[in-house]
Design a protein around this motif. Structure first.
Motif, PDB file in Angstrom:
ATOM      1  N   SER A 302       0.721  -0.724  -0.286  1.00 59.01           N
ATOM      2  CA  SER A 302      -0.361  -0.166   0.127  1.00 59.01           C
ATOM      3  C   SER A 302       1.325   1.423   0.239  1.00 59.01           C
ATOM      4  O   SER A 302       1.954   1.428   0.769  1.00 59.01           O
ATOM      5  N   VAL A 303       0.673   2.108  -0.632  1.00 63.83           N
ATOM      6  CA  VAL A 303       1.280   3.530  -0.836  1.00 63.83           C
ATOM      7  C   VAL A 303       0.129   4.664  -1.125  1.00 63.83           C
ATOM      8  O   VAL A 303      -0.348   4.919  -1.928  1.00 63.83           O
ATOM      9  N   ASN A 304       0.649   5.209   0.617  1.00 65.05           N
ATOM     10  CA  ASN A 304      -0.824   6.359   0.800  1.00 65.05           C
ATOM     11  C   ASN A 304      -0.074   7.628   0.766  1.00 65.05           C
ATOM     12  O   ASN A 304       1.102   7.417   1.318  1.00 65.05           O
ATOM     13  N   THR A 305      -0.336   9.079   0.830  1.00 65.99           N
ATOM     14  CA  THR A 305       0.363  10.502   1.287  1.00 65.99           C
ATOM     15  C   THR A 305      -0.880   9.827   2.487  1.00 65.99           C
ATOM     16  O   THR A 305      -1.600  10.025   3.215  1.00 65.99           O
ATOM     17  N   ALA A 306      -0.288  11.567   2.965  1.00 65.28           N
ATOM     18  CA  ALA A 306      -0.069  11.773   4.358  1.00 65.28           C
ATOM     19  C   ALA A 306      -0.674  13.315   4.080  1.00 65.28           C
ATOM     20  O   ALA A 306       0.055  14.018   3.767  1.00 65.28           O
ATOM     21  N   LEU A 307      -0.779  13.982   5.278  1.00 64.68           N
ATOM     22  CA  LEU A 307      -0.838  15.684   5.790  1.00 64.68           C
ATOM     23  C   LEU A 307       0.381  15.544   6.532  1.00 64.68           C
ATOM     24  O   LEU A 307       1.311  16.876   6.259  1.00 64.68           O
ATOM     25  N   GLU A 308       0.806  14.821   7.874  1.00 63.23           N
ATOM     26  CA  GLU A 308       1.878  15.008   8.674  1.00 63.23           C
ATOM     27  C   GLU A 308       1.573  12.973   9.666  1.00 63.23           C
ATOM     28  O   GLU A 308       0.918  12.901   9.116  1.00 63.23           O
ATOM     29  N   VAL A 309       3.148  13.238   9.393  1.00 66.54           N
ATOM     30  CA  VAL A 309       3.248  12.046  10.625  1.00 66.54           C
ATOM     31  C   VAL A 309       4.887  12.526  11.871  1.00 66.54           C
ATOM     32  O   VAL A 309       4.985  14.197  11.280  1.00 66.54           O
ATOM     33  N   ASP A 310       4.001  11.673  12.917  1.00 66.27           N
ATOM     34  CA  ASP A 310       4.419  12.436  13.877  1.00 66.27           C
ATOM     35  C   ASP A 310       5.992  11.514  14.737  1.00 66.27           C
ATOM     36  O   ASP A 310       6.597  10.786  13.912  1.00 66.27           O
ATOM     37  N   LEU A 311       6.722  11.818  15.353  1.00 66.00           N
ATOM     38  CA  LEU A 311       8.099  11.592  15.178  1.00 66.00           C
ATOM     39  C   LEU A 311       7.749   9.850  16.004  1.00 66.00           C
ATOM     40  O   LEU A 311       9.123   9.091  15.715  1.00 66.00           O
ATOM     41  N   SER A 312       6.943   9.552  16.171  1.00 70.71           N
ATOM     42  CA  SER A 312       6.782   8.824  17.065  1.00 70.71           C
ATOM     43  C   SER A 312       6.142   7.185  15.576  1.00 70.71           C
ATOM     44  O   SER A 312       6.209   6.104  15.458  1.00 70.71           O
ATOM     45  N   GLY A 313       5.332   8.134  14.563  1.00 70.68           N
ATOM     46  CA  GLY A 313       5.096   6.947  13.359  1.00 70.68           C
ATOM     47  C   GLY A 313       3.762   7.406  13.296  1.00 70.68           C
ATOM     48  O   GLY A 313       3.252   7.157  11.786  1.00 70.68           O
ATOM     49  N   ASN A 314       2.673   7.823  13.985  1.00 68.37           N
ATOM     50  CA  ASN A 314       0.675   7.977  13.578  1.00 68.37           C
ATOM     51  C   ASN A 314       1.517   8.967  12.093  1.00 68.37           C
ATOM     52  O   ASN A 314       1.847   9.793  12.101  1.00 68.37           O
ATOM     53  N   VAL A 315       0.189   8.515  11.804  1.00 67.17           N
ATOM     54  CA  VAL A 315      -0.170   9.737  10.619  1.00 67.17           C
ATOM     55  C   VAL A 315      -1.549  10.365  10.121  1.00 67.17           C
ATOM     56  O   VAL A 315      -2.570   9.829  11.117  1.00 67.17           O
ATOM     57  N   ASN A 316      -1.802  11.521  10.140  1.00 63.14           N
ATOM     58  CA  ASN A 316      -2.726  11.813   9.937  1.00 63.14           C
ATOM     59  C   ASN A 316      -2.576  12.407   8.133  1.00 63.14           C
ATOM     60  O   ASN A 316      -1.739  13.391   7.652  1.00 63.14           O
ATOM     61  N   SER A 317      -4.277  11.855   7.822  1.00 60.52           N
ATOM     62  CA  SER A 317      -4.448  11.691   6.674  1.00 60.52           C
ATOM     63  C   SER A 317      -5.136  12.914   6.331  1.00 60.52           C
ATOM     64  O   SER A 317      -6.182  12.890   5.326  1.00 60.52           O
ATOM     65  N   GLU A 318      -6.120  13.413   7.612  1.00 61.66           N
ATOM     66  CA  GLU A 318      -7.425  14.281   7.533  1.00 61.66           C
ATOM     67  C   GLU A 318      -7.474  15.424   7.845  1.00 61.66           C
ATOM     68  O   GLU A 318      -8.570  16.108   7.207  1.00 61.66           O
ATOM     69  N   VAL A 319      -6.977  16.380   8.864  1.00 60.40           N
ATOM     70  CA  VAL A 319      -7.241  17.355   9.644  1.00 60.40           C
ATOM     71  C   VAL A 319      -5.622  18.517   9.338  1.00 60.40           C
ATOM     72  O   VAL A 319      -4.891  17.721  10.037  1.00 60.40           O
ATOM     73  N   MET A 320      -5.788  19.323   9.372  1.00 58.54           N
ATOM     74  CA  MET A 320      -4.808  20.408   9.033  1.00 58.54           C
ATOM     75  C   MET A 320      -4.967  21.663  10.266  1.00 58.54           C
ATOM     76  O   MET A 320      -6.217  21.986   9.472  1.00 58.54           O
ATOM     77  N   ARG A 321      -4.582  22.121  11.146  1.00 56.02           N
ATOM     78  CA  ARG A 321      -4.906  23.019  11.744  1.00 56.02           C
ATOM     79  C   ARG A 321      -6.303  22.989  12.025  1.00 56.02           C
ATOM     80  O   ARG A 321      -6.518  24.386  12.082  1.00 56.02           O
ATOM     81  N   GLY A 322      -6.986  22.124  12.367  1.00 60.87           N
ATOM     82  CA  GLY A 322      -7.935  21.901  12.997  1.00 60.87           C
ATOM     83  C   GLY A 322      -9.223  21.535  11.623  1.00 60.87           C
ATOM     84  O   GLY A 322     -10.499  21.651  12.238  1.00 60.87           O
ATOM     85  N   GLU A 323      -8.594  22.374  10.945  1.00 59.87           N
ATOM     86  CA  GLU A 323     -10.022  21.902  10.001  1.00 59.87           C
ATOM     87  C   GLU A 323     -10.165  20.181   9.313  1.00 59.87           C
ATOM     88  O   GLU A 323      -8.508  20.001   8.810  1.00 59.87           O
ATOM     89  N   GLN A 324     -10.577  19.759   8.585  1.00 61.87           N
ATOM     90  CA  GLN A 324     -11.170  18.708   8.633  1.00 61.87           C
ATOM     91  C   GLN A 324     -10.845  18.762   6.594  1.00 61.87           C
ATOM     92  O   GLN A 324     -12.101  19.663   5.704  1.00 61.87           O
ATOM     93  N   LEU A 325     -10.018  18.394   6.478  1.00 60.33           N
ATOM     94  CA  LEU A 325      -9.107  18.054   4.944  1.00 60.33           C
ATOM     95  C   LEU A 325      -9.803  17.186   3.541  1.00 60.33           C
ATOM     96  O   LEU A 325      -9.843  17.158   2.785  1.00 60.33           O
ATOM     97  N   SER A 326     -10.190  15.919   4.288  1.00 64.28           N
ATOM     98  CA  SER A 326     -10.322  14.554   3.764  1.00 64.28           C
ATOM     99  C   SER A 326     -11.492  13.634   4.642  1.00 64.28           C
ATOM    100  O   SER A 326     -11.613  13.997   5.787  1.00 64.28           O
ATOM    101  N   GLY A 327     -11.393  12.773   4.513  1.00 58.68           N
ATOM    102  CA  GLY A 327     -11.283  11.556   5.489  1.00 58.68           C
ATOM    103  C   GLY A 327     -11.236  10.085   5.189  1.00 58.68           C
ATOM    104  O   GLY A 327      -8.990  10.056   4.369  1.00 58.68           O
ATOM    105  N   PRO A 328     -10.956   9.538   6.659  1.00 56.11           N
ATOM    106  CA  PRO A 328      -9.640   8.261   5.981  1.00 56.11           C
ATOM    107  C   PRO A 328      -9.805   7.395   4.808  1.00 56.11           C
ATOM    108  O   PRO A 328      -9.086   6.769   4.121  1.00 56.11           O
ATOM    109  N   GLY A 329     -11.157   7.259   3.727  1.00 53.42           N
ATOM    110  CA  GLY A 329     -11.234   6.790   3.125  1.00 53.42           C
ATOM    111  C   GLY A 329     -11.133   5.050   3.317  1.00 53.42           C
ATOM    112  O   GLY A 329     -11.393   4.601   3.795  1.00 53.42           O
ATOM    113  N   GLY A 330      -9.747   4.996   1.681  1.00 54.22           N
ATOM    114  CA  GLY A 330     -10.343   2.884   2.186  1.00 54.22           C
ATOM    115  C   GLY A 330      -8.441   3.236   2.851  1.00 54.22           C
ATOM    116  O   GLY A 330      -7.685   2.140   3.165  1.00 54.22           O
TER     117      GLY A 330
END
Length: 417
Positions: A302-330
Motif C-alpha cells: 500500500s502506498v498512500n500519502t498523508a498530511l503529517e507524520v509525528d516522530l513516533s510514526g502516527n499518521v494524519n491524513s485528514e485534519v490540518m490546523r483543526g480543519e477537516q480536509l479529507s477522510g480516512p477513505g480506504g
C-alpha cells in the motif's frame, strides 16, 4: 436493447417523501442531474442527502448553506470544507470497508445512481463507480437512476437489472471527470525512493495525490525492476500505460483482474479503455477494501500519502490546523491488508514540508491520528526512506528527523530532547 421508459426529472424528485434520507453515488458515478434538482426542490422538504466525494462543484451546496437541505459526507472535498468547518455539513468518519454495513443499518429511503442504458437482457452498468452503489440500491426503498449513454459497461459488481430501478431519468450532465494531480520534480523524486522498496512481483495499491500518481506514471514510463503486478484501489488514466508496458496483463481478468477497483478517478481515456474490458474489475468497497481477502495476497504494497507524520510514526491524513480536509477513505483498510499480507509493506509517502515550505510535515506529535504508529511501516520523503517497523520510539524519531527538511531537523531534535 431493452426499451427505455424514462420519467421527467421533476416527476422523479416528486417521488421523494418528506423527511427522506437520500444516498447518492460518488465520484465519476455521481447522479449530478438528480442531486442538482434535489438542491433546487429542497424547500420545506426536510431531506437529508448523504454521499462520498463528488468531483463536480456540489450543485446542491447553496441549498445546504441556506439551511434548506441537510448534507452528510464521509469524504471532505475542497468545495465543502468551509461548510464542514462551519458546521453546515456533517462529517462522518467512516472506513470505506464499512460503507455497505452502514447502508444496511441506515436503510435509506432513496438511492440515486448514474447508469448506462440497459442491454438486451435489461442490465444497466454502474460504470466507473462501484464503491457503494449496489449496497445503496439493495437497502433503499426507492431507487432512481439517471441514464447516461457515455457510462462504460464494466465488469465486476456493476450490473443493475432495470427491475431493481423504480424510476429512470435521462441524464442532463456529463460524467464528472477527475483532474489528475500534477506531478513535479519533488513528487517524482519521492516516487523514485518508493520504487527502491518495490519487489519484482507485487500487488500495488495507491491513494489519491501527487506522489502515488507520480509513482504510477513512473512505472508506465520505465517498468524496469518489476516483472509483473496487479493493481488494487483507485484506477487512473496512467494505468492504461501499465498495460502497454507489460506490467499489467490483459490476460488477468475478473474475478482476478489486473485492476480491482471500487472507483475510477480518471478522464475519458480510462472510461473508453474500461468499456467491456474484463481486465478491469469494478467492485464494491466490501470487496475492494476488504482487508481480510486482500491480505491473503502475497506482497501487497500500500502506498498512500498523508498530511503529517509525528516522530513516533502516527499518521494524519485528514485534519490540518483543526480543519477537516479529507477522510480516512480506504487508507486504513489497505494498510490493514498490507499488514496481513505475506511480504506486504505499508508505505506513507509525502513531501517533507507544506507546499509553501512554511511547515514541516514531520511533526513532534499529532492531535489527530488516522493510522496509528503500530501500523506504520515505512515513511518516505524527498530526503529518503525511514523504515520504522521493529524500531523503538527513539530510533523512529531519529530516522524521521533524518528525512525531514534540513531546515526543520534541528528544531525537531530540540523538541524531542
Amino acid at each position: 436493447m431493452t426499451a427505455l421508459r424514462t420519467s421527467s426529472i421533476s416527476d422523479a424528485i416528486s417521488r421523494l417523501p418528506r423527511g427522506a434520507h437520500v444516498v447518492a453515488a460518488p465520484g465519476m458515478g455521481a447522479p449530478s442531474t438528480l442531486v442538482a434538482e434535489i438542491g433546487r426542490r429542497a424547500d420545506d422538504q426536510g431531506w437529508t442527502l448523504s454521499s462520498g466525494l463528488f468531483l463536480d462543484e456540489y450543485p446542491f451546496l447553496d441549498a445546504v448553506v441556506e439551511g434548506r437541505l441537510s448534507y452528510r459526507t464521509w469524504h471532505v472535498m475542497p468545495p465543502v470544507r468551509k461548510a464542514v468547518a462551519a458546521g453546515l455539513v456533517e462529517y462522518l468518519p467512516v472506513r470505506a470497508s464499512r460503507l455497505a454495513h452502514l447502508l444496511s443499518r441506515w436503510s435509506p429511503d432513496v438511492a440515486l445512481v448514474r447508469v448506462g442504458p440497459p442491454d438486451p437482457r435489461g442490465y444497466c452498468s454502474l460504470g466507473a463507480s462501484a464503491g457503494y452503489g449496489r449496497p445503496a440500491v439493495r437497502n433503499a426503498r426507492i431507487v432512481i437512476a439517471e441514464v447516461d449513454p457515455s457510462v462504460p459497461r464494466t465488469f465486476g459488481e456493476t450490473m443493475l437489472h432495470h427491475s431493481e430501478i423504480d424510476i429512470l431519468v435521462e441524464s442532463a450532465t456529463p460524467v464528472p471527470l477527475y483532474r489528475a494531480a500534477v506531478g513535479d520534480e519533488l513528487t517524482r523524486l519521492i516516487a523514485q525512493h518508493v520504487r527502491t522498496l518495490l519487489p519484482r512481483e507485487l500487488t500495488l495499491q495507491i491513494g489519491v495525490g501527487g506522489v502515488p500518481e507520480s509513482l504510477i506514471r513512473s512505472l508506465g514510463e520505465d517498468p524496469s525492476g518489476i516483472d509483473s503486478m496487479r493493481i488494487v484501489g483507485m484506477a487512473t488514466d496512467d494505468m492504461v500505460d501499465l498495460f502497454a508496458s507489460g506490467l499489467l496483463r490483459h490476460s488477468d481478468v475478473v474475478p482476478e483482474p489486473a485492476i480491482l477497483s471500487p472507483d475510477m478517478m480518471a478522464t475519458q481515456r480510462l472510461l473508453e479503455f474500461a468499456h467491456q474490458n474484463p481486465s478491469i474489475g469494478m467492485y464494491s468497497s466490501a470487496v475492494a477494501h476488504d482487508p481480510y481477502s486482500l491480505g491473503r495476497r502475497e506482497r501487497f504494497y500500500s502506498v498512500n500519502t498523508a498530511l503529517e507524520v509525528d516522530l513516533s510514526g502516527n499518521v494524519n491524513s485528514e485534519v490540518m490546523r483543526g480543519e477537516q480536509l479529507s477522510g480516512p477513505g480506504g487508507s486504513l483498510d489497505y494498510v490493514d491488508a498490507a499488514t496481513r499480507s505475506c511480504g506486504g509493506r505499508r508505505i506513507i509517502a509525502l513531501p517533507s514540508t507544506t507546499s509553501d515550505g512554511s511547515r514541516s510535515r514531520i511533526v513532534p506529535r499529532l492531535d489527530h491520528v488516522t493510522i496509528p504508529r503500530s501500523m506504520t511501516d515505512v515513511v518516505v520523503t524527498e530526503y529518503g526512506v525511514a523504515e520504522l517497523e521493529g524500531r523503538s520510539l527513539a530510533e523512529r524519531a531519529r530516522l524521521l528527523i533524518e528525512i525531514a527538511h534540513p531546515d526543520q531537523r534541528s528544531l525537531l531534535a530540540e523538541t524531542l530532547r
